[in-house]
Structure formats: structure tokens, C-alpha cells
Design a protein around this motif. Structure first.
Motif, mmCIF file in Angstrom:
data_model
loop_
_atom_site.group_PDB
_atom_site.id
_atom_site.type_symbol
_atom_site.label_atom_id
_atom_site.label_comp_id
_atom_site.label_asym_id
_atom_site.label_seq_id
_atom_site.Cartn_x
_atom_site.Cartn_y
_atom_site.Cartn_z
ATOM 1 N N PRO A 119 2.972 -10.383 -0.591
ATOM 2 C CA PRO A 119 2.272 -9.148 -0.960
ATOM 3 C C PRO A 119 3.184 -8.211 -1.749
ATOM 4 O O PRO A 119 4.383 -8.102 -1.456
ATOM 5 C CB PRO A 119 1.892 -8.530 0.396
ATOM 6 N N ALA A 120 2.616 -7.548 -2.733
ATOM 7 C CA ALA A 120 3.419 -6.643 -3.559
ATOM 8 C C ALA A 120 3.718 -5.325 -2.868
ATOM 9 O O ALA A 120 4.576 -4.571 -3.324
ATOM 10 C CB ALA A 120 2.708 -6.374 -4.889
ATOM 11 N N ASP A 121 3.020 -5.041 -1.769
ATOM 12 C CA ASP A 121 3.236 -3.763 -1.083
ATOM 13 C C ASP A 121 4.218 -3.902 0.082
ATOM 14 O O ASP A 121 4.292 -3.033 0.943
ATOM 15 C CB ASP A 121 1.922 -3.164 -0.592
ATOM 16 N N ASN A 178 4.810 -16.790 -2.449
ATOM 17 C CA ASN A 178 3.840 -15.773 -2.837
ATOM 18 C C ASN A 178 3.813 -14.718 -1.741
ATOM 19 O O ASN A 178 3.526 -15.033 -0.583
ATOM 20 C CB ASN A 178 2.456 -16.394 -3.017
ATOM 21 N N LEU A 183 0.780 -4.360 -8.398
ATOM 22 C CA LEU A 183 0.373 -5.757 -8.385
ATOM 23 C C LEU A 183 -0.185 -6.123 -7.014
ATOM 24 O O LEU A 183 0.295 -5.626 -5.993
ATOM 25 C CB LEU A 183 1.578 -6.652 -8.675
ATOM 26 N N PRO A 184 -1.157 -7.018 -6.943
ATOM 27 C CA PRO A 184 -1.646 -7.455 -5.633
ATOM 28 C C PRO A 184 -0.638 -8.349 -4.914
ATOM 29 O O PRO A 184 -0.605 -8.393 -3.684
ATOM 30 C CB PRO A 184 -2.932 -8.215 -5.966
ATOM 31 N N SER A 185 0.167 -9.090 -5.690
ATOM 32 C CA SER A 185 1.141 -9.996 -5.087
ATOM 33 C C SER A 185 2.266 -10.272 -6.071
ATOM 34 O O SER A 185 2.161 -9.943 -7.258
ATOM 35 C CB SER A 185 0.469 -11.313 -4.676
ATOM 36 N N GLY A 206 7.501 -7.217 -2.847
ATOM 37 C CA GLY A 206 7.286 -6.351 -4.003
ATOM 38 C C GLY A 206 8.494 -5.487 -4.299
ATOM 39 O O GLY A 206 8.856 -5.279 -5.461
ATOM 40 N N PRO A 246 -2.191 0.830 -10.974
ATOM 41 C CA PRO A 246 -2.169 0.179 -9.659
ATOM 42 C C PRO A 246 -1.079 -0.877 -9.552
ATOM 43 O O PRO A 246 -0.719 -1.529 -10.528
ATOM 44 C CB PRO A 246 -3.565 -0.447 -9.559
#
Length: 272
Positions: free
Chosen positions: A210-212, A208, A255-257, A216, A253
Motif C-alpha cells: 500500500p502507498a499509504d 506490492n 498512489l494506491p500502491s 509508500g 491523490p
């Protein structure tokens, strides 16, 4: 969704796009799966024991992720990076900056190396690309010394990259591109070529991220690659959702992850 130059699903395992896109995806994959690659190298090195390693051949070296890892692992060995794509070997040569890493821009069946000069040959995610894998194995059998090792690693399929909330979208996309088809199986061909299989193992990725960040970027690159091969089969809502993931903006926006998971098979064999 952004306009894509779609291709047929059967081409998925054999087409990566242009050299720039391929190089970027290879770099992202190496960064996301650095620990998996190190685990694979540990396994291969374990079968070499205390045998001297003077020359390592990286087949289909790409941007050099394994080339430079093998160089660090065996600091007295010459590392030969082989790739038929000149953009890849030029990139490795530019990064290398020393004589221990040598590049060859040729197909594996025409590499023009001295018989028995290789102690270890490594080939990651490349054998499925060859038109004639049997000829590639035969060529490697000629250049690997008796007692030398050949290691072949392949993805069992493209990784899943989206969180569970997007399972329906990702599953549909994978069905359209046949991404869950069985990966290549090289055991019989290895043995038919005369190699002795020492070990076959499955390496697992489950992260898992971070999407940033790099996770990501990797997920979007993989999704874009799948989308290039998808037939027109997504529902309108799924098309819109994929478009938001691929091109996030103020009204879409990010994805958060991301959840990157998949498996790779590793064959380790010895030339008798």
C-alpha cells in the motif's frame, strides 16, 4: 516539482544526503526488506555451522538493522557495530542498552581491533562507499580469525518502486541518474585479499505494498533520492507526475500502491 539540490548522476551510488535523511532511508529499507535481510543472515549462518560465534562485527552498521538481528541470532556473542558516522553509532548505543552490543566510531581501516578476534564480519551496502575497498578487505582479513566468515551484501542497483502504469516516468528517471548501471563486483578483490569464496547468491525483492504505509514512504524516499541526482531531462508532464507522487495533496491523490522490486548480491567468504 519541489526545488531540489540536484547532483550529478555519477554521485548516485556514493551520496545519501545528511545523517537524518540517511537514517530514515536505512530504517525504511530495513522494514520493507526485513525478510530479505533474514534470508541473507540465514545463508551466512549456514556457513558457520556449529562453530562458536563469540564476536560479530557489523561494518557500516548504520542504524543497526543487522546489528540487532545478529544479536538476537547469537545471544551469547558480543556484537561490534562499526560506523564512521557518529550519529549512527550514537543511535545504536542508545537503542542497545546492554553491554553485548558495542559501538566503534571509526573507519574500517582504523578500527583498532585485536587481530583474529572476529568470528563473523557483515557488511551491507557499504563497500561501494569506501574510497579504497582493497584496504577495507585487507583490514578485515586482519581481524577475522582463521576459519571465520566475511559476508558482503550490495544492491545491484536502486530498486524500482512504482507500479507498471508509471514505467515510462521511472525508466526516464533511472536513465537520467544511470541507476541501471552494473552494481559492484567483489569476487576478484575478495580472492586477491586471500579470502576463499564460499558462495555468491542473488536475493530478490518483489513486493506490492500500500502507498499509504511504510512501502509508500520508502518509495517516495527512493524517488526523491533519484530526483536529487537527475539532470534536467524530464518532460513537463513527467515533472508534474513526479511532483504529485512526492507531495500528494487534495488535488494530487497518492498512489494506491507501490511495486518495490530489485536484487541484491551476497558474497560469503572464509578466511583460510
Amino acid at each position: 516539482m519541489p526545488a531540489l539540490n540536484r547532483q550529478s548522476p555519477h554521485a548516485l551510488q556514493h551520496s545519501h544526503g545528511g545523517s537524518t535523511q540517511l537514517g530514515r532511508l536505512l530504517d525504511l529499507d530495513a522494514r520493507v526488506h526485513a525478510s530479505l535481510l533474514d534470508d541473507a543472515l540465514d545463508a551466512v549462518s549456514g556457513h558457520l555451522g556449529h562453530d562458536p560465534v563469540r564476536r560479530v562485527l557489523d561494518v557500516g552498521a548504520g542504524t543497526g538493522a543487522a546489528t540487532f538481528r545478529w544479536s538476537a541470532r547469537y545471544p551469547k556473542a558480543e556484537i561490534v557495530a562499526l560506523d564512521a558516522n557518529p550519529a549512527m553509532t550514537q543511535q545504536i548505543a542508545a537503542r542497545a542498552g546492554h553491554e553485548r552490543i558495542r559501538t566503534i566510531t571509526r573507519p574500517v581501516t582504523a578500527m583498532d581491533l585485536e587481530a583474529g578476534c572476529i568470528d563473523l564480519a557483515w557488511a551491507s551496502s557499504v563497500f561501494h562507499e569506501f574510497d579504497d575497498p582493497a584496504a577495507a578487505f585487507a583490514a578485515l582479513a586482519q581481524v577475522i580469525r582463521p576459519g571465520g566468515v566475511l559476508a558482503v551484501m550490495e544492491m545491484d542497483g536502486p530498486p524500482r518502486v512504482l507500479p507498471d502504469d508509471y514505467d515510462e516516468l521511472e525508466t526516464r528517471l533511472r536513465i537520467l541518474t544511470r541507476a541501471d548501471a552494473s552494481g559492484p563486483e567483489w569476487t576478484a578483490l575478495l580472492e586477491a585479499t586471500g579470502f576463499e569464496l564460499l558462495e555468491k547468491r542473488t536475493l530478490v525483492s518483489d513486493q506490492n505494498l500500500p502507498a499509504d504505509g511504510v512501502g509508500g514512504d520508502y518509495a517516495r524516499a527512493e524517488l526523491h533520492r533519484l530526483a536529487l541526482h537527475a539532470a534536467d531531462g524530464l518532460a513537463a508532464e513527467q515533472e508534474a507526475s513526479l511532483s504529485r507522487i512526492l507531495q500528494p495533496g487534495p488535488d494530487a491523490p497518492a498512489l494506491p500502491s507501490v511495486h518495490i522490486r530489485g536484487t541484491r548480491s551476497l558474497w560469503i567468504a572464509r578466511r583460510p
